[in-house]
Scaffold this active site. Structure first.
Site, PDB file in Angstrom:
ATOM      1  N   LYS A   1      34.679  55.339  61.919  1.00 34.70           N
ATOM      2  CA  LYS A   1      35.977  54.688  61.786  1.00 34.70           C
ATOM      3  C   LYS A   1      37.058  55.590  62.362  1.00 34.70           C
ATOM      4  CE  LYS A   1      38.602  52.162  58.266  1.00 34.70           C
ATOM      5  NZ  LYS A   1      38.627  51.776  56.842  1.00 34.70           N
TER       6      LYS A   1
ATOM      7  N   GLU B   1      34.761  40.123  44.407  1.00 28.41           N
ATOM      8  CA  GLU B   1      35.776  39.713  43.443  1.00 28.41           C
ATOM      9  C   GLU B   1      35.185  38.954  42.264  1.00 28.41           C
ATOM     10  OE1 GLU B   1      37.659  40.347  47.418  1.00 28.41           O
ATOM     11  OE2 GLU B   1      35.952  39.161  46.723  1.00 28.41           O
TER      12      GLU B   1
ATOM     13  N   ARG C   1      39.051  33.761  45.125  1.00 27.53           N
ATOM     14  CA  ARG C   1      37.596  33.756  45.253  1.00 27.53           C
ATOM     15  C   ARG C   1      36.902  33.854  43.895  1.00 27.53           C
ATOM     16  NH1 ARG C   1      36.260  37.623  50.311  1.00 27.53           N
ATOM     17  NH2 ARG C   1      34.500  36.211  50.387  1.00 27.53           N
TER      18      ARG C   1
END
Length: 625
Positions: free
Chosen positions: A261, A346, A374
């Protein structure tokens, strides 16, 4: 010199390779130079506009390989979440439009169907790409022979792979050898933060075996996939070779690529805290903003929660891979055993919170407002049905700004208003945030919610008095009580501005902050009855929220005062500055005034307000009674 010619001069290879067909003509020996140009371009442009920097720097070579092997848009490439799709945008004809990235009217920060035929899926919530791919592969299988030859490729990060939806899709894809979906794992060991859980350990084990003997099986093979990798995600030729092999296999395949990253940009590569995952406008040399940062609502919440947790042993915190963005880092530093990062999951976060509450703890679930959508079933059936004391702190509630329609947190009050026993608070300032957080975690007979905006905290807004749980922020000193303004949370400042302007028009105005916006405070209908007009103002959908509930309460009690609900339209609001989007919806001082003057029984809007009224009223208000 125009932007276009400047780009051509400074980024010559990128300027020539800005379509997939053109990219495939670039000789292999020039791909390293092209990758360097792309990284330089991204650092310059994203640091100017803000956006997702670290994720995109990490997928440069991977995206080059994808577009050289597959023929987009005939072949479909789906990027899970989509915040790593900037390189894809550059290579599909949007190179010259990047000055408008995430700006109002400019390029979206995510894939966008309106921008390009190469963006089939407009996704920016995690863990969805594999399910899209499964459905597309089924459609191709049921279609013509020509369609069956069109590849379906899903690119998913190891962070997004922690989501349950991804595993539901893997379960289906691996059992369907006739649907040759290619799953490309972009494994950098992180999402917003280091990836957590057993999957992270498993992928780490696979990465370590890159140069040694590979095991005969792994989780993907056991699920029915062929497995290729680990592949160096910064070696274009190696990725291309693996992708060609995956195509030739003609069955579901996982191609495991390993990337870094922030690759190629030192501040991002050494960014252990993932502050450069997403940035505002910053100096590209230092990756720091030249504008002094004010105190954010998120940071105030984090500090207050850490203080409360030190006082109460029963407080625990849960996040779905958003430890720092939701403000839990201070508590995690002080009390690491009582902060749980469950990954991008979630539904599990909320159901796990229910279990913690059943075990005698008070969980605080810190999550973005848009992501709570969600887990609505878990809020309803796992928490509320059991009347469990779980506090949800919804960051990025309301209009968020440049992240666009998928990230505005505008649905939660409308959805949560249907949950029995759930109470929603909207603090108007950070003083109230601290006070209402204490109130929320003190409640033990059901769930509570605090809505926090994505904004810099302003000065405290004092009240004149607290009556029946309501804070009276403003009251005209004499004369009739014409208008009652009821703002939710930080829109109190706009309501106070409107009150002054309305008094200039000769109207008597009261501004009352309900503090807890749902369910309706039993005292509000009585206050409404003493005024000639009530206007509610909320940074959420204008249907199904605070205003709708108050209008219903007034109707039930035969209160004749009309209730005007100002809020956001039932629409997907595009990206733009928070203040500008609120003003466009009539949720600033002048917009509130226009709505009042248009609706007040004794008033017609003076010419000074008529243009504003026409511009804002149809989008930003509902009339009740």
């Amino acid at each position: 010199m125009s932007n276009s010619s400047t780009y051509t001069t400074r980024f010559p290879l990128l300027a020539k390779a800005d379509t997939p067909a053109a990219l495939r003509t670039v000789p292999g020996e020039h791909l390293g130079e092209l990758a360097a140009e792309i990284r330089a371009f991204l650092v310059e442009k994203v640091c100017a506009t803000g956006g997702h920097l670290g994720p995109n720097l990490g997928v440069v070579e991977l995206t080059l390989a994808l577009h050289r092997v597959f023929d987009s848009p005939r072949d479909t490439i789906i990027f899970d979440i989509g915040h790593q799709a900037y390189v894809h945008k550059l290579l599909t004809g949007r190179f010259r439009d990047f000055d408008g990235l995430r700006q109002q009217g400019g390029l979206s920060g995510y894939p966008s169907r309106t921008e390009s035929v190469h963006d089939l899926v407009e996704n920016s919530h995690a863990s969805t790409a594999l399910s899209y791919a499964d459905g597309l592969a089924k459609a191709r299988r049921l279609s013509s022979e020509a369609d069956r030859d069109r590849a379906v490729v899903a690119v998913i990060g190891d962070g997004a792979l922690t989501g349950g939806l991804a595993w539901e899709a893997l379960n289906n894809l691996g059992a369907a050898p006739e649907r040759p979906v290619i799953v490309v794992i972009n494994d950098n060991g992180r999402s917003y933060a280091p990836t957590t859980g057993a999957l992270a350990v498993h992928l780490s084990d696979l990465r370590r075996q890159a140069d040694g003997a590979r095991p005969e099986s792994n989780v993907f093979i056991e699920l029915g996939f062929a497995y290729l990798g680990p592949v160096d995600g910064h070696d274009v030729s190696a990725i291309e070779e693996a992708l060609h092999r995956a195509q030739d296999l003609g069955r579901p395949v996982v191609v495991h690529t390993v990337t870094t990253k922030g690759k190629g940009y030192e501040p991002a590569e050494r960014d252990e805290a993932d502050c450069l995952h997403a940035v505002g406008a910053v100096n590209p040399a230092t990756a720091r903003s030249s504008i002094p940062a004010g105190q954010s609502w998120t940071s105030v919440f984090g500090s207050e929660l850490a203080t409360l947790a030190a006082e109460r042993d029963d407080l625990v915190a849960i996040t779905a891979s958003m430890l720092r963005p939701t403000g839990l880092h201070p508590m995690q530093e002080k009390l690491p055993d009582r902060v749980f990062d469950v990954g991008i999951a979630e539904q599990h976060a909320v159901a796990s919170a229910a279990g913690l509450a059943m075990g005698g703890f008070h969980p605080v679930v810190a999550i973005y407002a848009t992501f709570l959508n969600r887990a609505l079933d878990q809020v309803l059936m796992d928490v509320a049905l059991h009347r469990l004391p779980v506090t949800f702190v919804l960051d990025r509630a309301g209009i968020t700004g440049p992240d666009g329609p998928s990230h505005h947190g505008v649905w939660d009050p409308s959805m949560l208003s249907a949950v029995p026993g759930l109470r929603i608070a909207a603090p108007r300032d950070t003083v109230q945030l601290a006070e209402q957080l204490r109130e929320a975690v003190a409640m033990n007979d059901g769930p509570t919610v605090l809505r926090l905006p994505k904004a810099t905290a302003g000065p405290p807004i004092p009240s004149l008095a607290r009556m029946d749980g309501l804070d009276i922020l403003h009251r005209t000193r004499s004369g009739p009580l014409d208008v009652l303004l009821i703002p939710a949370g930080p829109l109190a400042s706009a309501a106070l501005e409107a009150a002054v302007l309305l008094e200039d028009q000769g109207l008597g105005v009261t501004v009352a902050d309900p503090r807890w916006i749902l369910p309706v405070n039993a005292a509000l209908p009585a206050h409404a009855a003493r005024h000639r007009l009530v206007v509610t103002i909320e940074d959420a959908l204008r249907t199904g929220g605070m205003g709708t509930a108050l209008a219903q309460a007034c109707q039930d009690l035969a209160v004749p005062t009309p209730v005007i609900t100002l809020g956001l339209p039932t629409a997907f609001v595009q990206q733009g500055p928070r203040a500008a989007l609120l003003a466009e919806a009539g949720l600033d001082g002048p917009g509130i005034v226009a709505a009042v003057l248009a609706a007040h029984p004794d008033r017609r809007p003076p010419s000074a307000w008529s243009a504003t009224t026409l511009a804002t009223t149809p989008r930003g208000r509902d009339d009740h009674h």
